[in-house]
Design a protein around this motif. Structure first.
Motif, PDB file in Angstrom:
ATOM      1  N   TYR A 229       0.832  -1.211   0.000  1.00 19.70           N
ATOM      2  CA  TYR A 229       0.000   0.000   0.000  1.00 19.70           C
ATOM      3  C   TYR A 229       0.863   1.257   0.000  1.00 19.70           C
ATOM      4  CZ  TYR A 229      -3.593   3.314   1.607  1.00 19.70           C
ATOM      5  OH  TYR A 229      -4.451   4.383   1.733  1.00 19.70           O
ATOM      6  N   ARG A 230       1.988   1.195   0.708  1.00 19.77           N
ATOM      7  CA  ARG A 230       2.887   2.359   0.714  1.00 19.77           C
ATOM      8  C   ARG A 230       3.442   2.640  -0.686  1.00 19.77           C
ATOM      9  NH1 ARG A 230       4.121   0.379   5.958  1.00 19.77           N
ATOM     10  NH2 ARG A 230       5.867  -0.882   5.203  1.00 19.77           N
ATOM     11  N   LEU A 231       3.660   1.562  -1.465  1.00 23.53           N
ATOM     12  CA  LEU A 231       4.064   1.761  -2.865  1.00 23.53           C
ATOM     13  C   LEU A 231       2.967   2.474  -3.655  1.00 23.53           C
ATOM     14  CD1 LEU A 231       5.766  -1.603  -3.984  1.00 23.53           C
ATOM     15  CD2 LEU A 231       6.872   0.561  -3.427  1.00 23.53           C
ATOM     16  N   LEU A 232       1.741   2.048  -3.445  1.00 28.87           N
ATOM     17  CA  LEU A 232       0.625   2.665  -4.155  1.00 28.87           C
ATOM     18  C   LEU A 232       0.462   4.128  -3.769  1.00 28.87           C
ATOM     19  CD1 LEU A 232      -2.051  -0.186  -3.928  1.00 28.87           C
ATOM     20  CD2 LEU A 232      -0.625   0.419  -5.894  1.00 28.87           C
ATOM     21  N   GLN A 233       0.664   4.426  -2.482  1.00 27.65           N
ATOM     22  CA  GLN A 233       0.536   5.814  -2.039  1.00 27.65           C
ATOM     23  C   GLN A 233       1.628   6.691  -2.639  1.00 27.65           C
ATOM     24  OE1 GLN A 233       0.391   5.078   2.285  1.00 27.65           O
ATOM     25  NE2 GLN A 233      -1.612   6.114   2.282  1.00 27.65           N
ATOM     26  N   THR A 234       2.815   6.104  -2.822  1.00 25.65           N
ATOM     27  CA  THR A 234       3.900   6.871  -3.438  1.00 25.65           C
ATOM     28  C   THR A 234       3.508   7.320  -4.841  1.00 25.65           C
ATOM     29  OG1 THR A 234       5.534   5.592  -2.207  1.00 25.65           O
ATOM     30  CG2 THR A 234       6.330   6.820  -4.113  1.00 25.65           C
ATOM     31  N   ARG A 235       2.809   6.464  -5.552  1.00 24.46           N
ATOM     32  CA  ARG A 235       2.411   6.808  -6.930  1.00 24.46           C
ATOM     33  C   ARG A 235       1.103   7.579  -6.992  1.00 24.46           C
ATOM     34  NH1 ARG A 235       1.123   2.670 -11.997  1.00 24.46           N
ATOM     35  NH2 ARG A 235       0.692   4.316 -13.505  1.00 24.46           N
ATOM     36  N   HIS A 236       0.085   7.126  -6.216  1.00 24.34           N
ATOM     37  CA  HIS A 236      -1.264   7.665  -6.385  1.00 24.34           C
ATOM     38  C   HIS A 236      -1.709   8.591  -5.262  1.00 24.34           C
ATOM     39  CE1 HIS A 236      -1.796   4.938  -9.735  1.00 24.34           C
ATOM     40  NE2 HIS A 236      -1.437   3.920  -8.964  1.00 24.34           N
ATOM     41  N   GLY A 237      -0.957   8.640  -4.189  1.00 25.12           N
ATOM     42  CA  GLY A 237      -1.334   9.519  -3.083  1.00 25.12           C
ATOM     43  C   GLY A 237      -2.666   9.126  -2.469  1.00 25.12           C
ATOM     44  N   GLU A 238      -3.548  10.135  -2.289  1.00 23.22           N
ATOM     45  CA  GLU A 238      -4.836   9.897  -1.629  1.00 23.22           C
ATOM     46  C   GLU A 238      -5.895   9.326  -2.575  1.00 23.22           C
ATOM     47  OE1 GLU A 238      -5.989  13.567   0.122  1.00 23.22           O
ATOM     48  OE2 GLU A 238      -4.219  13.695   1.431  1.00 23.22           O
ATOM     49  N   ALA A 239      -5.494   9.024  -3.782  1.00 24.69           N
ATOM     50  CA  ALA A 239      -6.460   8.477  -4.749  1.00 24.69           C
ATOM     51  C   ALA A 239      -6.780   7.015  -4.461  1.00 24.69           C
ATOM     52  CB  ALA A 239      -5.918   8.618  -6.173  1.00 24.69           C
ATOM     53  N   VAL A 240      -6.006   6.386  -3.598  1.00 24.33           N
ATOM     54  CA  VAL A 240      -6.247   4.988  -3.219  1.00 24.33           C
ATOM     55  C   VAL A 240      -6.302   4.883  -1.694  1.00 24.33           C
ATOM     56  CG1 VAL A 240      -5.395   2.618  -3.283  1.00 24.33           C
ATOM     57  CG2 VAL A 240      -5.032   4.114  -5.239  1.00 24.33           C
ATOM     58  N   GLU A 241      -7.325   4.182  -1.211  1.00 24.71           N
ATOM     59  CA  GLU A 241      -7.445   3.935   0.230  1.00 24.71           C
ATOM     60  C   GLU A 241      -7.638   2.433   0.463  1.00 24.71           C
ATOM     61  OE1 GLU A 241     -10.619   6.197   1.930  1.00 24.71           O
ATOM     62  OE2 GLU A 241      -9.957   8.117   1.027  1.00 24.71           O
ATOM     63  N   ILE A 242      -6.938   1.929   1.450  1.00 16.47           N
ATOM     64  CA  ILE A 242      -7.131   0.526   1.846  1.00 16.47           C
ATOM     65  C   ILE A 242      -7.501   0.485   3.320  1.00 16.47           C
ATOM     66  CG2 ILE A 242      -6.032  -1.732   2.157  1.00 16.47           C
ATOM     67  CD1 ILE A 242      -4.356  -1.244  -0.267  1.00 16.47           C
ATOM     68  N   HIS A 243      -8.631  -0.121   3.625  1.00 16.71           N
ATOM     69  CA  HIS A 243      -9.092  -0.281   5.004  1.00 16.71           C
ATOM     70  C   HIS A 243      -9.052  -1.769   5.366  1.00 16.71           C
ATOM     71  CE1 HIS A 243     -11.631   3.515   3.978  1.00 16.71           C
ATOM     72  NE2 HIS A 243     -10.383   3.840   4.325  1.00 16.71           N
ATOM     73  N   ILE A 244      -8.423  -2.063   6.474  1.00 13.96           N
ATOM     74  CA  ILE A 244      -8.232  -3.463   6.869  1.00 13.96           C
ATOM     75  C   ILE A 244      -8.863  -3.704   8.242  1.00 13.96           C
ATOM     76  CG2 ILE A 244      -6.509  -5.240   7.421  1.00 13.96           C
ATOM     77  CD1 ILE A 244      -4.593  -3.804   5.500  1.00 13.96           C
ATOM     78  N   GLU A 245      -9.677  -4.756   8.304  1.00 11.70           N
ATOM     79  CA  GLU A 245     -10.300  -5.147   9.578  1.00 11.70           C
ATOM     80  C   GLU A 245     -10.263  -6.680   9.680  1.00 11.70           C
ATOM     81  OE1 GLU A 245     -14.502  -4.577  12.022  1.00 11.70           O
ATOM     82  OE2 GLU A 245     -14.090  -3.332  10.259  1.00 11.70           O
ATOM     83  N   ILE A 246      -9.325  -7.184  10.472  1.00  8.78           N
ATOM     84  CA  ILE A 246      -9.072  -8.621  10.538  1.00  8.78           C
ATOM     85  C   ILE A 246      -9.293  -9.130  11.962  1.00  8.78           C
ATOM     86  CG2 ILE A 246      -7.334 -10.435  10.256  1.00  8.78           C
ATOM     87  CD1 ILE A 246      -8.200  -9.154   7.632  1.00  8.78           C
TER      88      ILE A 246
END
Length: 364
Positions: A229-246
């Motif tokens: 996800y940190r890789l995705l944020q580097t490229r897309h910033g706030e355009a991608v959100e991942i919410h995790i509930e395990i």
């Protein structure tokens, strides 16, 4: 012929039956005297037991030789023929020798009668027939179980080979996409490209370490997806959100390695994303050992090229693992994938070594 230690079934059946056979033969030899003369119990009973033990032990050695010479299930006819020959030509006459021995040495005053021989032959035939059938049936059943277990193991090894082939598709695919991203970033923002490259090196080392076994715990997969996800944020910033509930109780459960990364990558690849309309990915567990990956559906107007490594790869892995429950669902607003979580006991070292030995023998 090397002497062997009698198997447990043969030993226990002999110890149980020989006293009864001993009594039956002494009844034939001495009739009612058996119940009134203690000398018969003190002399003839142990002597008969010795004869029986020697005969039984030699018979076991012969049977082992036959089973070693003709060990396979398709050699049952040869095995039975040799055992039957010994039964008729050796075991039956050995019963007669006991009567001749007692008569010749007049053991406790015994004199042989023809009816004694007939009765002794009937007892010998009945006992040998019962135990020959029991031993051969046990041997055939054991071989059948071994053959079935070997087939299962070889099938599992074959599936593992297919599984590994699928697994090995992921690394080049992942790396290729990351290099494409890096190439794009270099052209527009060198500082972000450098940050991306640093993250990529961390993530890829983690990927290599956790993709070796083919299966990974849910806890490891979640840790990896956070790094990804940190890789995705580097490229897309706030355009991608991942919410995790395990639910923590599911953390030791297993799923194919990099499954979450493949799913998240597919979501990003096939959906439009922007800061105003972010792509939201929810990852959560459900009752019944299920992991759900859901995203809001924002299809790109121009479809991204695809080589079908993602969903098809995951589906095939679950098929090879014989794990039902993989589902893909879609409506106007959401795209959802349901992944069955696998509870698998840790394989013992002896089972692992047995599989390796069988695999080596099969390939040679």
């Amino acid at each position: 012929m090397k002497l062997i230690k009698p198997p447990k079934l043969e030993l226990y059946s002999f110890l149980f039956s020989m006293p009864l056979i001993d009594v039956a033969l002494n009844v034939i030899l001495y009739k009612q005297r058996l119940w009134s003369e203690s000398a018969i119990w003190l002399i003839s009973f142990p002597l008969m037991f010795v004869f029986g033990t020697i005969s039984w032990f030699l018979h076991i050695q012969y049977e082992n030789w036959v089973e070693t010479k003709y060990p396979e299930l398709n050699q049952t006819k040869q095995r039975i023929a040799l055992k039957a020959a010994a039964f008729l030509l050796i075991m039956q006459p050995s019963v007669l020798l006991i009567f001749y021995f007692y008569d010749h040495f007049h053991v406790l005053g015994y004199s042989m009668e023809k009816s004694d021989l007939l009765q002794g032959m009937i007892i010998g035939f009945s006992v040998n027939l019962v135990f020959e059938t029991l031993y051969e049936g046990d041997y055939a059943l054991t071989k059948y179980k071994e053959t079935y277990a070997e087939k299962e193991t070889l099938q599992e090894l074959s599936l593992q080979t297919e599984f590994d082939a699928l697994k090995n598709q992921v690394n080049p695919h992942f790396l290729f996409n990351c290099f494409n991203t890096l190439s794009s970033l270099i052209a527009v923002d060198r500082q972000r490209a450098e940050e991306f490259l640093n993250e990529l090196s961390i993530v890829y080392r983690y990927l290599l370490r956790n993709n070796e076994e083919g299966l990974s715990t849910l806890a490891n997969e979640i840790n990896f997806i956070k790094s990804y996800y940190r890789l995705l944020q580097t490229r897309h910033g706030e355009a991608v959100e991942i919410h995790i509930e395990i639910d923590k109780r599911y953390e030791p459960y297993l799923l194919p390695s990099l499954t979450l990364q493949l799913l998240v990558e597919n979501v990003v690849k096939h959906n439009a994303l922007s800061k105003n309309k972010p792509l939201v990915i929810d990852i959560f567990t459900m009752a019944g050992n299920k992991l759900v990956v859901n995203n809001n559906l924002q299809r790109r107007t121009v479809k991204a090229p695809s080589n079908n490594v993602g969903l098809e790869n995951i589906k095939t892995k679950y098929t090879l693992l014989k794990q039902p429950g993989f589902q893909v669902m879609e409506n106007e607003k959401n795209f959802t994938v349901v992944l069955p979580l696998i509870w698998k006991p840790v394989e013992s070292e002896s089972d692992r070594l047995k599989k390796e030995k069988l695999f080596i023998n099969h390939n040679h």
